[in-house]
Design a protein around this motif. Structure first.
Motif, short mmCIF file in Angstrom:
data_model
loop_
_atom_site.label_atom_id
_atom_site.label_comp_id
_atom_site.label_asym_id
_atom_site.label_seq_id
_atom_site.Cartn_x
_atom_site.Cartn_y
_atom_site.Cartn_z
N LYS A 177 -4.18 6.49 1.38
CA LYS A 177 -3.53 7.16 2.40
C LYS A 177 -2.51 5.98 2.91
O LYS A 177 -2.64 4.70 2.67
CB LYS A 177 -4.44 7.60 3.53
N TYR A 178 -1.48 6.51 3.30
CA TYR A 178 -0.49 5.55 3.88
C TYR A 178 -0.97 4.80 5.17
O TYR A 178 -1.70 5.21 5.97
CB TYR A 178 0.78 6.34 4.43
N THR A 179 -0.43 3.57 5.27
CA THR A 179 -0.77 2.56 6.42
C THR A 179 0.44 3.13 7.29
O THR A 179 1.55 2.92 6.93
CB THR A 179 -0.63 1.07 6.04
N GLU A 180 -0.12 3.42 8.56
CA GLU A 180 0.85 3.50 9.54
C GLU A 180 1.73 2.53 9.88
O GLU A 180 0.99 1.06 10.23
CB GLU A 180 0.17 4.03 10.88
N VAL A 235 1.33 4.34 -2.89
CA VAL A 235 1.07 5.70 -2.77
C VAL A 235 2.04 6.55 -2.77
O VAL A 235 1.93 7.64 -3.73
CB VAL A 235 0.43 5.67 -1.18
N LYS A 236 3.32 6.08 -2.54
CA LYS A 236 4.48 6.85 -3.00
C LYS A 236 4.50 7.08 -4.11
O LYS A 236 5.14 8.15 -4.98
CB LYS A 236 5.65 6.07 -2.29
N ASN A 285 0.84 -1.26 0.12
CA ASN A 285 -0.10 0.11 0.03
C ASN A 285 0.88 1.39 0.11
O ASN A 285 0.59 2.18 -0.77
CB ASN A 285 -1.00 0.02 1.27
N ASN A 286 1.74 1.43 0.83
CA ASN A 286 2.78 2.58 1.15
C ASN A 286 3.43 2.82 -0.36
O ASN A 286 3.75 3.95 -0.66
CB ASN A 286 3.54 2.49 2.35
N SER A 287 4.16 1.71 -0.73
CA SER A 287 4.88 1.95 -1.97
C SER A 287 4.14 2.30 -3.13
O SER A 287 4.54 3.42 -3.83
CB SER A 287 5.40 0.42 -2.58
#
Length: 416
Positions: free
Chosen positions: A217-220, A187-188, A183-185
């Motif tokens: 959105k980023y996953t914490e 979104v980046k 997810n975070n990659s």
């Protein structure tokens, strides 16, 4: 009347530069008439493959150049198609005019992205870090693969990039067969693409922002750090191997300064000064964000600087204060440090920065505002992640306390 068009990429070996590089030229021939212009790309002569008209190799730089050449080839064929559809004569002059007349040509996404990356590459070490360029090149490569997979295109007009395109690209990143992104990659990568889109909006190549309506959105991520006992173990451990001792010292230095790997590596005597309290401080700006970071020099960090005061460091690192190895080696050696110290956490250099924020500062009563300033964060919201970590730690400790009190209560009832 049919028109014969050929496209060829060559290198000009007679124009070798002082750095041993030769320029790549584009040659377009229409019915025997030739147009030859430089592509603005330079390579080592032995890396050129005459048969394929491409650069040999698989490095990121090689892929970027070959992608750019493919884009140029596609652009010329697109010009040919436009001329045919408009009933105009196809000639090298018309192709030159449309190829070099930026204001009249279509704006292609990968061409714009590649141009952005080229300009970024020229500013490495000044405005950008090398790692930032790597991420943008990676995003451009994913876009190229996505266009082929989804639309069977080598490039796309920027005007056709809309919200549906953005969502399809993100879905591709998350589901592609080879190494799907987290997810975070994902979104980046959309964030990288958004910068190129902002360039297009600023130049009025786009009438509307295609990211309006995009939601993600980023996953914490739970950030790992060392507790006081673990940090103490590493500090007190004696090593017989010099490289391991150096790595331990560099890690501990970061634990007591909060500096990232690159900022420790770049540290010079110019960064050490006297603060408002009359003590030594580190005055620097984070390479990643360019935000000023002023850090009082704690005794443990200062002792490490003194320890390596006369350590021999030649070449371009002669003025640096600490003999920190390359990041990849650093993290590899830190695994040895963890094993020798009996620490089960996967040790990376960035954990030192997290440890400074939590164990060294916040848990010892330093305000979150002060921690944020020392870490060089753009926003205190970034620092609040560490405050949440500390709250979680308090919660876990209170749970343990609750269990202990319950056991004591049961024990007392049993006695009575």
């Amino acid at each position: 009347m049919s028109t014969h068009l050929s496209i060829l990429f060559t290198v000009k070996r007679s124009k070798i530069s002082s750095k041993g590089l030769v320029p790549i030229h584009l040659r377009v021939t229409v019915d025997g008439k030739r147009l030859e212009i430089t592509t603005g790309r330079f390579i080592e002569p032995e890396k050129w493959c005459t048969e394929s008209g491409k650069v040999k190799g698989r490095s990121a730089d090689v892929r970027e150049i070959n992608t750019y050449l493919d884009i140029l080839r596609s652009r010329i064929y697109a010009i040919q198609k436009d001329l045919i559809q408009s009933g105009e004569i196809i000639s090298v002059e018309e192709i030159r005019n449309k190829l070099t007349g930026i204001e009249d040509s279509k704006k292609l996404l990968l061409l714009i992205f590649s141009d952005h990356n080229l300009k970024m590459e020229q500013l490495i070490g000044n405005e950008y870090a090398k790692g930032t360029l790597v991420r943008y090149k990676s995003c451009c490569r994913h876009l190229k693969n996505f266009l082929r997979f989804k639309y069977n295109l080598s490039d796309i007009d920027i005007s056709k990039v809309n919200l549906e395109f953005i969502n399809n690209f993100e879905h591709y990143l998350r589901t592609k067969d080879e190494n799907p992104c987290s997810n975070n990659s994902a979104v980046k990568y959309i964030k990288n693409l958004s910068k190129v889109i902002r360039i297009c909006l600023a130049n009025e190549w786009l009438n509307r922002d295609p990211l309006i309506g995009y939601k993600s959105k980023y996953t914490e991520v739970n950030r790992k750090f060392l507790d006081e006992a673990e940090l103490r173990k590493i500090e007190l451990k004696e090593f017989n191997i010099e490289r391991i001792e150096i790595v331990r010292d560099m890690f501990v230095f970061s634990c007591y300064t909060g500096l990232s790997f690159i900022d420790v590596r770049n540290l010079t005597a110019d960064h050490i000064g006297v603060g408002i309290d009359g003590r030594k401080w580190i005055f620097t700006a984070r390479q990643k964000t360019k935000i000023s970071s002023h850090i009082p020099l704690l005794d443990k960090a200062e002792k490490i600087l003194l320890k390596y005061k006369d350590y021999p460091m030649g070449g371009y690192r002669a003025k640096k204060l600490l003999p920190i190895p390359a990041n990849q080696k650093m993290n590899s050696y830190l695994k040895e440090v963890a094993d020798l110290c009996g620490i089960t956490k996967e040790l990376t250099f960035h954990i030192a920065r997290h440890t400074f924020a939590t164990t060294v500062t916040l848990s010892n009563g330093v305000s979150i505002e002060s921690v944020s300033k020392m870490l060089g964060h753009k926003s205190i919201k970034t620092t609040q992640i560490y405050a949440k970590i500390m709250d979680r730690k308090v919660s876990d400790e209170m749970d343990s306390l609750g269990d202990l009190l319950n056991k004591k209560e049961k024990s007392l009832r049993g006695i009575s």
